[in-house]
Design an enzyme around this catalytic site. Structure first.
Site, PDB file in Angstrom:
ATOM      1  CG  ASP A   1      -1.916   1.105   1.214  1.00 45.42           C
ATOM      2  OD1 ASP A   1      -2.811   1.293   0.683  1.00 45.42           O
ATOM      3  OD2 ASP A   1      -1.688   1.767   2.319  1.00 45.42           O
TER       4      ASP A   1
ATOM      5  CD  GLU B   1      -2.254   2.180  -3.653  1.00 44.54           C
ATOM      6  OE1 GLU B   1      -3.412   2.504  -3.563  1.00 44.54           O
ATOM      7  OE2 GLU B   1      -1.743   2.321  -2.104  1.00 44.54           O
TER       8      GLU B   1
END
Length: 755
Positions: free
Chosen positions: A394, A430
């Site tokens: 993330d 990401e």
């Protein structure tokens, strides 16, 4: 603090010398003496709590905690009734406080109290009144789940209700937090995974399925009620059967590290459902365990991984190492903030404040060696001892920041590249954060794959007929070579997706023009407004048969496009059968039917054909290597007849010119040649496959598309026609090359070249 007398403050001169006092408030009543336990010197490594038997035959647990700037550390042990005893750790080696406590067995709960200066203006936030979770705890017992209708004031290192709000975080709160915070659990597990067989699916052959451990099974009728929403529920044959029939090769689990719920959600009667609020990087989230929270969650997680592996499915974890649940200066004190705030977090020049590249209040200081060690130790643990096969990071750009800027030569990326364990697993970035210069799509080095939001946006825009031309679609369909064809990277560096957990579901993408997040309690202000969606003529659910039919066709178009594109496709759980979140594009706090998969859709006559088409497309992808290439297309002729590995056609049946790419268009023909595919099969022979022509038509009106003739083909067989609800309802249709084929508005036609 109930009276002025109880708010008596003691001022101390600050080390910075600017004359301002550091205020300490003691609003707690004197606590009774706490029993102490004997402790031996122990070892500084490994970090965390490790049960072992000493050379003298005495069983116990070695505790080791990095707290480099602390003045003292107390280990706190809790019995089954919650009674606390303490052991002061006196051994300090290279910033690590350690000790061996005889008689501490697996299942014992523990935490730390760390002593040091309280001086928020210099970033020092030590407060021994706060029980702190071991960052290396392998299991966490959190029976209350932080569900108090709001976090209690005791869990904050500062006095939340201090009348002068502009200095509230500088006033120390001396109330004991132990009754209200999660505690680590001593775990002993020497599983060697000898009976496990990892699938090890090559990147090019992967199909990823993003799911939520709890949300996937909460409404599954085939999973026993007591197992729904748990690791055991996901391991149940009824849940795995769906994954196997669908044909996916990997599940990407939304965060399963121990996480906490935010105060603002609890006050609104909500909870953090997605879990992007980590507090324990070694511990599987306790609330997802059916078997118990005193260490049983570790074994239950491992059994889930084994069951998925036995079905040929890899396990990828969505991990959140960029920030923690402690938020900014006004957030709670649960672990790192009280262990060594300056050592773990990035602080601003005004050290009272936190550098925030994540939008969540804080950012871990990954450049610090002990923070980098925490992350890499955690990653290796999940691979070697918990059996997982890869990670999706993330806000990975935040991890790649050196001093301030994103740096692809940063310590984090360098360590991953040379680590003998981590460089062999699947690594997905990401590739952005919310800070300046944080958007880094296409910039991560080899070994890494990336979520490709350029793919998402282009495909959404194409099917709502909003692209000015087809240049972008050409790149996205063929592997995004403009982003990834450098440094030896391959097409599978692109993780292609149309939807993810964050945003509309696929059904909502074609059912809503606007977000509808009222259930989140934030006045519909949360969630993105850039959805690139089209409601097909009516906002939300409707009884209009034509609108519903168009929506189903658009879903078939989107899924077919995704699964025919070069790169690694990622599906979101439930999209294959029309799951809806009722227009909510930010369901992070919807631990209810909005955020759970609706399994009744699987047998609904309206949605079952979509599930069947998805399975059919995935099977087609697995059978044909031309649809999952390991190298980029060259576009050059490989034989005397001029046949190339990739060619593009207009509806007139002629190859596209440069001008065609720039002209407004709603149709695109993509020819994929199965001749001379780079690479060799398992027996060393050249790879040869069928050739295909995909016709994508986003315009509302039908178009006559002339099928390319020699040397491309003589005849074509229709394999997929998204204008049809049932793909197997009609016999195969064969067309001659050079003939026009009527392509209905808003549809995809996939044709196989016949020998």
């Amino acid at each position: 603090m109930s009276s002025a007398a109880e708010q008596e403050a003691v001022a101390a001169e600050r080390a910075t010398g600017d004359g301002r006092p550091a205020v300490v408030v003691n609003g707690a009543r004197p606590a009774p003496p706490v029993p102490t336990v004997p402790v031996r010197p122990g070892r500084p490594t490994p970090l965390g709590a490790r049960f072992r038997t000493g050379p003298d035959g005495v069983a116990g647990t070695n505790f080791a905690l990095w707290a480099g700037g602390a003045e003292g550390v107390e280990l706190c042990l809790f019995d089954e009734r919650g009674r606390e005893s303490r052991a002061r750790l006196t051994e300090l080696t290279h910033g690590i406080w350690h000790g061996f406590v005889p008689g501490v067995l697996p299942g014992r709960r523990y935490g730390y109290r760390v002593h040091g200066r309280w001086d928020p203006w210099t970033g020092a936030r030590w407060n021994p009144a706060k029980l702190l979770l071991d960052p290396y705890a392998r299991a966490v017992d959190d029976p209350a789940g932080n569900d108090f209708g709001g976090l209690p004031p005791e869990v904050y290192g500062h006095v939340r209700d201090w009348p002068e709000q502009h200095v509230a975080d500088t006033v120390r709160d001396d109330r004991d937090s132990a009754p209200f915070v999660p505690k680590g659990v001593v775990v002993h597990d020497d599983d060697d995974w000898a009976d496990d067989r990892r699938p090890k699916t090559p990147w090019a052959d992967s199909v990823i399925y993003e799911l939520h451990v709890r949300g996937f099974t909460m409404r599954h009728p085939g999973v026993p009620e007591e197992l729904r929403g748990t690791y055991a529920g996901l391991a149940h044959p009824a849940a795995i059967e769906h994954l196997v029939k669908l044909g996916v090769t990997a599940v990407e689990l939304l965060p399963v590290h121990q996480f906490a719920h935010e105060d603002h959600l609890l006050r609104r009667g909500l909870r953090n459902h997605w879990g992007y609020n980590s507090v324990g990087y070694f511990a599987p989230h306790a609330a997802y365990a059916a078997s118990g929270t005193a260490g049983q969650q570790v074994g239950e997680f491992k059994r889930m991984v084994r069951a998925l592996h036995a079905a040929g499915i890899e396990v990828i974890l969505d991990v959140v190492y960029n920030h923690t649940a402690e938020a900014g200066e006004l957030g709670p004190t649960l672990s790192l903030k009280g262990i060594d705030n300056r050592g773990y977090y990035r602080l601003q020049p005004d050290a009272r404040r936190y550098a925030d590249y994540t939008g969540c209040g804080n950012t871990l200081h990954v450049v610090q060696p002990h923070v980098l060690r925490l992350i890499t130790d955690s990653l290796r643990y999940w691979v070697t001892e918990m059996g997982v096969d890869g990670f999706r990071f993330d806000l990975a750009a935040a991890l790649a920041r050196s001093m301030h800027d994103v740096d692809m030569l940063s310590p984090f990326l360098a360590v991953i590249a040379q680590d003998p364990v981590l460089r062999r697993v699947k690594l997905i970035a990401e590739p952005w954060d919310v800070g300046s210069g944080g958007y880094q799509v296409g910039a991560f080095p080899p070994l890494w794959t990336e979520w490709n939001d350029r793919y998402r946006d282009a495909v959404r825009d194409f099917w709502r007929h909003a692209l000015p031309d087809v240049r972008e679609m050409g790149y996205r369909l063929s592997g995004s070579s403009d982003l990834y064809a450098w440094g030896g990277r391959r097409p599978y560096a692109s993780v292609n997706f149309v939807t993810a957990h964050d945003g509309f579901t696929l059904r909502d993408l074609v059912s809503y023009d606007r977000k509808h997040n009222e259930a989140n309690g934030e006045g519909n202000r949360d969630g993105t407004n850039d959805n690139r969606s089209w409601n097909c003529g009516a906002e939300g659910e409707t009884d209009d048969g034509d609108v519903r039919a168009l929506r189903r066709r658009q879903l078939r178009n989107l899924l077919t496009t995704l699964l025919l594109s070069t790169g690694v496709p990622m599906l979101v759980a439930g999209d294959e059968m029309g799951r809806t979140q009722r227009g909510n594009n930010n369901a992070y706090c919807q631990d209810n039917e909005i955020g759970w998969v609706d399994w009744s859709l699987r047998d609904d006559p309206e949605w079952r054909p979509l599930l069947e088409l998805t399975s059919r497309l995935i099977a087609l992808r697995h059978r044909h290597p031309v649809l999952r290439r390991r190298s980029f297309f060259s576009g050059r002729a490989h034989s005397a007849d001029g046949l190339r590995d990739l060619a593009w056609f207009t509806p007139h049946g002629r190859e596209m010119t440069e001008g065609d790419w720039y002209a407004p268009a709603a149709s695109l023909g993509m020819y994929l040649s199965g001749r001379d595919i780079p690479g060799r099969d398992e027996e060393g022979a050249p790879v040869v496959d069928d050739s295909f022509l995909a016709v994508l038509h986003a315009g509302p009106d039908p178009v006559d598309f002339v099928l390319p003739g020699a040397p491309w083909a003589e005849r074509y067989e229709v394999v997929v026609d998204t204008a049809r609800e049932e793909q197997d309802a009609a016999p195969a249709v064969v067309h001659r090359a050079g003939a026009p084929v009527a392509v209905p508005g808003r549809s995809v036609l996939l044709l196989r070249v016949l020998p």
